[in-house]
Design an enzyme around this catalytic site. Structure first.
Site, PDB file in Angstrom:
ATOM      1  N   GLN A   1       0.822  -1.202   0.000  1.00 37.54           N
ATOM      2  CA  GLN A   1       0.000   0.000   0.000  1.00 37.54           C
ATOM      3  C   GLN A   1       0.862   1.259   0.000  1.00 37.54           C
ATOM      4  O   GLN A   1       0.617   2.200  -0.752  1.00 37.54           O
ATOM      5  CB  GLN A   1      -0.925   0.014   1.222  1.00 37.54           C
ATOM      6  CG  GLN A   1      -1.664   1.329   1.442  1.00 37.54           C
ATOM      7  CD  GLN A   1      -2.521   1.755   0.263  1.00 37.54           C
ATOM      8  OE1 GLN A   1      -3.033   0.917  -0.482  1.00 37.54           O
ATOM      9  NE2 GLN A   1      -2.674   3.056   0.084  1.00 37.54           N
ATOM     10  N   GLU A   2       1.892   1.297   0.855  1.00 36.73           N
ATOM     11  CA  GLU A   2       2.696   2.504   1.035  1.00 36.73           C
ATOM     12  C   GLU A   2       3.586   2.802  -0.169  1.00 36.73           C
ATOM     13  O   GLU A   2       3.752   3.969  -0.537  1.00 36.73           O
ATOM     14  CB  GLU A   2       3.570   2.368   2.292  1.00 36.73           C
ATOM     15  CG  GLU A   2       2.811   2.127   3.589  1.00 36.73           C
ATOM     16  CD  GLU A   2       2.196   3.386   4.146  1.00 36.73           C
ATOM     17  OE1 GLU A   2       2.583   4.481   3.718  1.00 36.73           O
ATOM     18  OE2 GLU A   2       1.314   3.268   5.016  1.00 36.73           O
ATOM     19  N   THR A   3       4.186   1.773  -0.747  1.00 35.96           N
ATOM     20  CA  THR A   3       5.173   1.997  -1.819  1.00 35.96           C
ATOM     21  C   THR A   3       4.924   1.100  -3.024  1.00 35.96           C
ATOM     22  O   THR A   3       5.831   0.863  -3.820  1.00 35.96           O
ATOM     23  CB  THR A   3       6.600   1.746  -1.291  1.00 35.96           C
ATOM     24  OG1 THR A   3       6.705   0.386  -0.816  1.00 35.96           O
ATOM     25  CG2 THR A   3       6.950   2.693  -0.157  1.00 35.96           C
TER      26      THR A   3
END
Length: 546
Positions: free
Chosen positions: A150-152
């Site tokens: 999700q983040e990267t």
């Protein structure tokens, strides 16, 4: 899991004890007429009493680190790798890393992943109470990858053949970005708050020309996070990463930053590791707010204010995280227990959860205790207390309690000047007691009704006093052999006030710290609460700077 249960049977007791006053010997500082000195042993005893709950030791162990020289010697397959690294290699070998990182930026490598784990012995560490360390290690890694995705992640549909020719699942697309999109090295960014005259800048000073935009698997951002992470990575030195934040993108720190976040409690939010291995036991208020075990709580820890709560049930970020977790958990055969929830839409975000006053919640930051203590100079506590918000001082960092008491980062406005010493100033010899009443001691605080002997006579305190010789009267009255007090002598005649208009000192008036009064044409300022103490004799008075 009997050990885990034992950890929490004392939660309510220890939280209550931590708010109680502790024994502390406060003396005037002979090196500073405006300050006080306290014994280092008293400071250490207070810090230990306030963090006596076993969970503080669990947190401290989770944040232990290895020397960087040891970490940088870690390579895949080496028999010399630390035990927790060998476990990670066993449950998540190179081929599994390759399977999940086919879109990843080249700065993320399996070697750097192992080094990030090797920095923190608690990640994929052992358990002595029968818990399955291999299963917890595998689950921790899979949880981390769900959040990495999700983040990267790439977030490219499996059916998008042009951008995803390999047809990778979205949960296989983690670690695509090493720097926040739109930013590159050499650009200043995320410098909000830099250069201000506050405790954050005194502890974590921004470096000129540097940008603190998101970097690494967790997208570390802002100077206070770079500084705090730097302290953990470099033996308490915040300046390493503040001066060179690019290391969080270009070295094994790009993954270590995520492991650090995974292990660090942001009380009252638990560390994600302790949600997964169930060392954490949710409080009753957390349970009432829908917060329990499962992947959903790790979302609340990371970004609950934006992604949790019923209003965010169909929002893209949490929906993505949950899809990635479910895809990874299915692929790696992660067992989901009956009391676990993958979602957090049914949870109150931690930022909206009022845990103030809860006795089964522990906090991890020190703040000055502004309670009034009648038996201490000026009514100050000379103590710090645990709070559930970020401050300049962490209960998980050795030495930070002493820094809090001494106001090291000048974060407590109006706090008394305090110095900590291994030994307190030696006291002059005391007189023998009279009729069993101990001799007066200049460093001791006395309150109304307490008695002392001085010059072969017995005196009784009329109000709070410290350092006022009973022979001078003031807050003391002489007790005769029949137990009757002598009449209080009349107050001095009123004398003219100095030209600045200050009032003339009056023996019957109560003064508090900062009040001014004149005597014989000299202006004095009260250092603390006083009544009847002649300014000429010093004690609670000092000459004002006029």
């Amino acid at each position: 899991m009997s050990t885990t249960t034992q950890l929490f049977t004392v939660l309510g007791i220890s939280a209550a004890v931590s708010t109680a006053a502790h024994a502390i010997n406060v003396q005037p500082d002979p090196q500073n007429p405006e300050g006080y000195v306290v014994a280092k042993a008293d400071i250490e005893a207070m810090a230990a009493a306030k963090t006596a709950d076993p969970m503080y030791q669990v947190w401290a162990q989770a944040l232990r680190t290895r020397d960087n020289a040891v970490v940088e010697a870690i390579v895949p397959g080496s028999a010399n790798n630390p035990e927790n690294v060998q476990r990670a290699q066993r449950v998540f070998p190179q081929q599994q890393w390759d399977f999940l990182t086919q879109m990843a930026a080249p700065e993320y490598t399996y070697t750097r992943f192992l080094r990030a784990i090797g920095k923190f012995p608690a990640f994929c560490g052992d358990y002595s109470d029968g818990r399955d360390a291999d299963a917890i290690c595998k689950r921790s890694i899979v949880t981390a990858f769900a959040h990495f995705a999700q983040e990267t992640g790439g977030h490219i549909s499996k059916d998008n053949v042009s951008d995803n020719p390999l047809g990778l699942e979205e949960w296989q697309q983690a670690l695509v970005h090493v720097r926040e999109m739109g930013w590159s090295e050499g650009e200043e960014g995320y410098t909000t708050g830099c250069g201000q005259n506050d405790w954050q800048n005194r502890r974590w000073p921004c470096a000129p020309g540097q940008g603190y935009f998101g970097r690494g698997a967790k997208q570390l951002s802002y100077h206070f996070n770079y500084g705090a992470f730097s302290e953990v990575m470099f033996d308490g030195d915040a300046t390493v990463l503040l001066n060179n934040p690019a290391l969080v993108a270009d070295s094994w720190l790009n993954l270590a930053s995520a492991i650090w976040f995974f292990l660090t409690p942001q009380a009252p939010k638990p560390a994600m590791l302790h949600v997964i291995d169930r060392t954490w036991v949710p409080s009753q208020r957390e349970r009432n707010a829908g917060i329990g075990y499962g992947f959903g709580t790790t979302i609340n820890v990371i970004n609950g204010g934006i992604e949790c709560g019923e209003q965010n049930k169909y929002k893209g970020q949490p929906v993505n995280r949950i899809r990635y977790w479910q895809g990874l958990a299915h692929h790696y055969n992660i067992v989901i227990e009956s009391d676990e929830e993958d979602t957090c839409w049914q949870q109150t975000p931690y930022g909206s959860l009022n845990l103030e006053g809860a006795t089964d919640v522990l906090y991890t930051n020190w703040e000055g205790d502004w309670g009034y203590y009648a038996d201490r100079p000026g009514g100050y506590s000379f103590e710090c207390k645990l709070v559930g918000y970020q401050t300049a001082y962490s209960a998980l960092v050795p030495g930070d309690y002493e820094k809090c008491v001494t106001n090291f980062y000048q974060s407590h406005a109006g706090w008394p000047q305090v110095r900590v010493s291994d030994t307190l100033p030696s006291k002059p010899p005391t007189e023998p007691p009279v009729d069993g009443v101990a001799a007066w001691d200049a460093a001791t605080v006395y309150v109304q009704g307490e008695q002392v002997s001085q010059g072969g006579q017995i005196y009784e305190a009329k109000w709070w006093t410290q350092g006022d010789d009973p022979l001078n009267g003031g807050p003391w009255q002489l007790i005769d052999s029949g137990g009757q007090s002598e009449p209080t002598p009349p107050s001095d005649p009123v004398d003219p006030a100095p030209g600045d208009g200050a009032i003339t000192w009056d023996a019957a008036t109560i003064y508090v710290g900062g009040d001014q009064a004149s005597k014989n044409g000299v202006l004095y300022q009260a250092k603390w609460w006083t009544q009847g103490d002649d300014p000429i004799n010093g004690g609670p008075w000092q000459r004002a700077n006029n």
